[in-house]
Design an enzyme around this catalytic site. Structure first.
Site, PDB file in Angstrom:
ATOM      1  N   GLN A 347       0.649  -1.155   0.410  1.00  0.00           N
ATOM      2  CA  GLN A 347       0.041   0.277  -0.048  1.00  0.00           C
ATOM      3  C   GLN A 347       1.068   1.029  -0.224  1.00  0.00           C
ATOM      4  OE1 GLN A 347      -4.117  -1.092   1.503  1.00  0.00           O
ATOM      5  NE2 GLN A 347      -3.619  -0.802  -0.679  1.00  0.00           N
ATOM      6  N   HIS A 438      -4.013   7.024   1.117  1.00  0.00           N
ATOM      7  CA  HIS A 438      -4.999   5.940   1.257  1.00  0.00           C
ATOM      8  C   HIS A 438      -4.512   5.098   0.018  1.00  0.00           C
ATOM      9  CE1 HIS A 438      -5.694   0.998   2.000  1.00  0.00           C
ATOM     10  NE2 HIS A 438      -4.911   1.631   3.171  1.00  0.00           N
ATOM     11  N   THR A 516      -1.093  -2.796   6.836  1.00  0.00           N
ATOM     12  CA  THR A 516      -0.965  -4.832   7.518  1.00  0.00           C
ATOM     13  C   THR A 516      -1.783  -4.997   6.304  1.00  0.00           C
ATOM     14  OG1 THR A 516      -0.546  -4.074   9.797  1.00  0.00           O
ATOM     15  CG2 THR A 516      -1.029  -6.618   8.775  1.00  0.00           C
ATOM     16  N   HIS A 517      -0.849  -4.429   4.185  1.00  0.00           N
ATOM     17  CA  HIS A 517      -1.619  -5.019   3.768  1.00  0.00           C
ATOM     18  C   HIS A 517      -0.475  -5.309   2.759  1.00  0.00           C
ATOM     19  CE1 HIS A 517      -4.543  -1.932   4.598  1.00  0.00           C
ATOM     20  NE2 HIS A 517      -5.033  -2.360   5.995  1.00  0.00           N
ATOM     21  N   ASN A 518      -0.667  -6.971   3.214  1.00  0.00           N
ATOM     22  CA  ASN A 518      -0.112  -7.664   2.043  1.00  0.00           C
ATOM     23  C   ASN A 518      -0.592  -8.283   1.458  1.00  0.00           C
ATOM     24  OD1 ASN A 518       1.101  -7.813   5.127  1.00  0.00           O
ATOM     25  ND2 ASN A 518       2.958  -6.574   3.971  1.00  0.00           N
TER      26      ASN A 518
END
Lengths: 588, 480
Positions: A347, A438, A516-518
């Protein structure tokens, strides 16, 4: 010598949201289901009990609920010509562990992708031509449409008790909703969260700047709610301890709050905790999973045979398991062959800090998804032709809490410590806000996951190696959208005394927290040549193995991934229950 | 009967009722059980199947498992320990095992045990076994129970020897007690009442044995039948009064609740104005959640007919109305402040009555409430469906403050039932608030939400200290 357990119908790896959904749904058909979770049992009571859970040092800084990196971590490098080293502290993202997984400690920001996100490659080429995409950008279409996914988004929202204001419902636009969101078949199950001063200030300013603000869809229940399984949730009390903490109120959606009360008592469901799955076992021809191998709490190696395997671990852990199990062909960045590990994305975040004189924000009145946002600069919301980048972001002012260690802001000039900093903090604590950008993260040839050649975990398995850096496309996008955020700040009333813009710069730094956007590494698609799973999360090569999670995303769009991976899980379940169980085999 | 016996029996009753799960404060899920506990599918499909099902259902209504199943033991194998100050009493194995259970009993012996408290070979049972209630059971029901227990899975678990001091170990003394206090006889329906009322009366006074907790006891520890269901305190928990009528201005009875709420409460342990505490939770978990909706409505019908008038419990000629859940005496009070009225109808009130001591300060009670309680209980209206309201709440309105104090000290958990599997938890405050603080808070809550005059709302630190001794500190979760 491995202990061999009695075969079951379904084994679920991990006991986070995807496995909890799978277990709940498949046990309804009378199947015997076992879930294996490497971490401990966790439940609202006693593990998230008030007031003990509201301990920023323990949970926010010392990561009590998250993965112990001394047991297992990953190695990281920006570029292929660097040597990856183990990540010794959690920083940029927070790997979870334990029953409930990452949805125990998430914020609750629950977005649907835009309809065009699911065919982003085709969309971009149609509009801007193939040359618009950089050579090394490897984005793909998802192999599923928003329309197919829509009823499953709704199901996930009704599971979680999402509080929001709908935009378009059955073609009719509702005032106050997101005009750029895809059409919905029904409104959100709960009304939006209450507003606070900061989000009202954003709302007014965004409108003044010609944009279209709306309340963010929140998995923090705005009122007590009974979900589609008959599980009761409390109403959010705005305690300001969402991300990194469990919810003591059963008002933040999580497997504990939404599913476990109906799942745990079932006689055909068994949970084993403290069990680390090391391999998915295959038949000799490699075309069928026969079960899994795991290490139990006593260190014994155990095999659990099963007819159906659901690999429901966290995104990067799914990929590590596939690689360690020899499933599919590992991606080779040199030749471009292989799919497992390919298209890892993240992100791209930017922000603007805004300081006022004498406003009263009361930032401690917070909920993880309490925010007002605009989609005007999202991935598929505007014309990119003049800008030379693909992707986009939502701009948002959040009020998620006012915790002293991590959630305060001070101007650059105040420094980071000392008397001057303290004075600045006292001045700014109750009268400042931020606007976050974002942003999306495209996929590239040199952003991928594979197995580290040197480092191993406590079970003797190679660590996952993450090779990732920001590319110009995404940095340009982020600069553009962060500048738009600055415009909103400049339109704010009362007039800010200070606006400070924080642009994202390369190289990607794994130290400061971002999201925490893997995503990616076991991507979905409609062609087995260019994907690992089909739209049912089913592994092309191994039809009785399903891998739900954000590992399936071919690239990451401009919103948080949870709702989409939840919807994909329900779509998967629908395919399994209505077709696969009667006629096992590829569903596509 | 002497002083020793009475206090022994109190202790027995206390521990019988407080025994099993009050120490398990960390919430663990228990596996769902069928109504028909511990019988095989073959038995249920056999020629006797219907009778077995009927017996299994009655065993749920009578809650045999609560005492006859040890916490880590197989169903009905006995071994449940009642710790008394005079020794330990163990429940017996009632599975059909020939050597250790009741496998070699006859139906007549089983019937005598149930109804007269006399076991095989004339051995008297202690009235921990509620035979004074089970004596109401009809012949048909006893036969069904007998058939069921013949088909329950046999367990070769030997009976533990009781470890009681003399003279309590002298069973024959029960002969005298029974002479005085056992009113042996089948339930007799009242022809003036509806079928539904009679069914409810049968369930409550017979298998349900609700009076065992809810009816006050005399010096010999027998139930005071003229004070039926007027409440009883047991080891710090108070089983509240149930009838409407006299005295409800201080302590509204369950009879005032709408019927639907009574049914919901018995089924799930939660209703908008109360959550089950103490051993009522076990009664709901092991027994009441399995009753049919019709039977629960019957129980509600019977309970709503109870009134306390002229110093005794009577059956009202007309059942108590609902009155939106307010007891008539409460509803007829002088108009309350705007705040109280707003709370009553569940709206978030603006502070119509200024909060504070009038000097710009906040009282200690208000401060404690704001800091500990307000987040979930809001301004007393709670969150319907999640956190109970504090107004019209049986814990805040009870004359006896024990339940309220205990809940503040050790928190509370819902009951896991099949109708409502969610268990919501109230945190404990014993570690955080001292006796004076708990007393101040409880007094405040009783005054503001229990709607009492300040002097009648007072709770003393000494009362808190006494109950605190009984509170088990929360245990860390030992893992699943």
């Amino acid at each position: 010598m491995a202990i061999k357990k009695k075969p079951v119908d379904v084994v679920c790896i991990g006991f986070g949201m995807t496995s909890s959904i799978a277990a709940q749904e498949l046990t309804e058909d009378g199947l015997e289901v076992v879930a294996l979770e490497r971490g401990p049992w966790r439940n609202t009571d006693p593990d998230f009990a008030y007031p003990q859970i509201m301990d920023e040092l323990k949970y926010g800084i010392r990561h009590e609920l998250q993965q112990d990196l001394s047991q297992s971590t990953l190695t990281f490098r920006n570029k292929r010509d660097q040597t990856a080293l183990p990540m010794r502290h959690l920083g940029s993202f927070l790997l979870g562990t334990g029953v409930g997984g990452a949805m125990v400690h998430w914020n609750g920001q629950t977005w649907r992708g835009m309809p065009d996100d699911f065919r982003y490659r085709s969309w971009a080429i149609e509009r801007y031509g193939e040359d618009f995409l950089p050579d090394d950008m490897t984005i793909q279409d998802w192999g599923i449409s928003y329309e197919e996914l829509e009823p499953h988004y709704l199901r996930f929202e009704r599971l979680c008790g999402i509080s929001g204001q709908a935009g378009s419902v059955n073609g009719e636009f509702q005032e106050g909703g997101n005009p750029f969101a895809g059409d919905r078949s029904a409104p959100f199950p709960l009304p939006p969260l209450k507003r606070v001063n900061a989000t009202n200030i954003f709302d007014d300013a965004a409108k003044k700047a010609g944009m279209h603000p709306f309340p963010v869809p929140a998995a923090n229940a705005s009122a007590p709610y009974t979900n589609l399984y008959g599980v009761r949730m409390g109403g959010c009390t705005f305690c300001g301890f969402c991300e990194r903490f469990g919810c003591y109120n059963n008002s933040k959606a999580s497997p504990q709050a939404c599913i476990h009360p109906v799942l745990m008592p079932k006689p055909n469901f068994e949970l084993r905790t403290g069990c680390q799955v090391t391999h998915i076992l295959l038949a000799d021809d490699g075309k069928r999973a026969t079960g899994v191998r795991y290490v139990d709490p006593d260190g014994q190696i155990v095999e659990q045979p099963a007819d159906l395997v659901i690999c429901g671990a966290y995104a990067v852990h799914n990929v590590q398991l596939l690689l360690n199990s020899g499933i599919g062909e590992p991606y080779n960045p040199e030749t471009g062959s292989g799919n497992v590990g390919r298209n890892y994305a993240y992100q791209t975040m930017g922000s603007v800090d805004v300081y006022f004189d004498d406003e009263i924000m009361n930032p401690f009145v917070g909920a993880g998804a309490l925010g007002q946002a605009v989609f005007d600069w999202q991935t598929a919301a505007f014309d990119h032709s003049e800008h030379g980048f693909l992707g986009g972001a939502y701009l948002v002012t959040w009020q998620t809490g006012g915790r002293p260690i991590n959630q305060t802001r001070t101007p650059e000039a105040a420094g980071k410590w000392g008397g001057q900093w303290k004075q600045a903090l006292a001045k700014s604590y109750n009268s400042s806000l931020s606007i976050s950008s974002h942003g999306s993260s495209m996929a590239y040839k040199d952003c991928y996951l594979d197995l580290d050649p040197t480092y191993k975990d406590a079970f003797g398995q190679p660590l996952l190696r993450m090779t990732f850096d920001f590319h110009d496309n995404d940095l340009k996008m982020s600069e553009f959208t962060t500048n738009k955020a600055e415009k909103i700040a400049q339109a704010m009333s009362p007039t800010p005394r200070l606006i400070e813009k924080n642009l994202r710069k390369g190289p990607y730094d794994i130290v400061p927290y971002q999201t925490t956007h893997n995503t990616g590494g076991a991507i979905m698609g409609d062609d087995p040549a260019t994907s690992v799973v089909n739209k049912y999360m089913q592994v092309w090569d191994v039809p009785n193995l399903f891998v739900p999670g954000a590992s399936a995303f071919p690239q990451n769009f401009g919103v948080n991934p949870t709702s989409t991976l939840g919807a994909l899980t329900y779509f998967m379940i629908d395919g399994i229950r209505s077709r696969y169980l009667d006629a096992p085999g590829l569903l596509v | 009967m002497g002083q020793h016996t009475l206090s022994w029996m109190t202790a027995l009753l206390v521990l019988l009722l407080a025994g099993a799960a009050t120490s398990a404060l960390a919430q663990q899920y228990s596996q769902a059980e069928p109504v028909e506990l511990a019988v095989s599918a073959e038995a249920l499909d056999s020629a006797d199947g219907d009778t077995i099902r009927r017996g299994a259902y009655l065993a749920r209504a009578a809650d045999c498992t609560a005492c006859h199943t040890a916490s880590d033991g197989p169903p009905y194998a006995g071994g449940f320990a009642f710790e008394t100050p005079f020794g330990t009493l163990y429940s017996s194995n009632i599975t059909p095992d020939a050597e250790h259970g009741i496998g070699d009993w006859t139906q007549a012996e089983f019937t005598t045990a149930l109804r007269q408290g006399v076991g095989k070979d004339g051995k008297h049972l202690y009235p921990a076994m509620p035979y004074t209630a089970y004596t109401h059971l009809s012949d048909e029901d006893v036969e069904a129970l007998w058939t069921y227990f013949q088909h329950v899975e046999p367990q070769a678990v030997p009976n533990e020897r009781n470890e009681l001091m003399w003279p309590f170990s002298w069973r024959a003394a029960m002969w005298g007690w029974n002479l005085l206090f056992l009113d042996d006889g089948r339930f007799e329906p009242d022809p003036q009442q509806s079928d539904r009322w009679n069914r409810g009366a049968y369930l409550v006074t017979g298998p349900g044995h609700c009076g065992s907790c809810h009816t006050p006891r005399n010096l010999a520890m027998a139930r005071k039948t003229d004070q039926a269901f007027m409440g009883h305190s047991i080891q710090g928990w108070h089983a509240p009064r149930l009838p409407a009528g006299e005295g409800t201005s201080d302590a509204p009875g369950l009879a005032d609740w709408p019927e639907n709420e009574i049914v919901q409460f018995l089924q799930t342990g939660a209703a908008s104005r109360s959550a089950a505490t103490g051993t009522m939770k076990e009664a709901i978990h092991d027994s009441l959640q399995y009753l049919t909706e019709d039977d629960l409505r019957a129980i509600a019908t019977y309970l709503k007919s109870l009134r306390y008038e002229d110093g005794e419990t009577v059956i009202a000629t007309a059942p108590t109305g609902d009155n939106s859940g307010l007891s008539p005496s409460v509803a007829s009070r002088p108009a309350q402040s705007g705040t109280a009225q707003a709370i009553r109808i569940g709206k978030m009130p603006p502070p119509a009555v200024p909060i504070g001591d009038g000097h710009g300060g906040v009282t200690a009670g208000e401060r404690l409430f704001m800091d500990n309680c307000q987040a979930c209980h809001l301004q007393g209206q709670g969150m319907p469906g999640a956190f109970p309201a504090l107004v019209n709440n049986s814990a805040t309105a009870q004359d006896d403050p024990s339940n309220l104090i205990k809940v503040i000290l050790q928190g509370a958990q819902g009951v896991q039932t099949q109708q409502d599997p969610t268990v919501l938890t109230m945190p404990d405050f014993a570690w955080r608030l001292n006796d004076k603080q708990v007393a101040t808070l409880a007094s405040y809550v009783r005054e503001r939400f229990g709607e009492r005059a300040p002097e009648r709302a007072q709770v003393s630190p000494e009362q808190v200290a006494e109950l605190r001794e009984q509170v088990h500190p929360p245990e860390p979760d030992a893992g699943h």
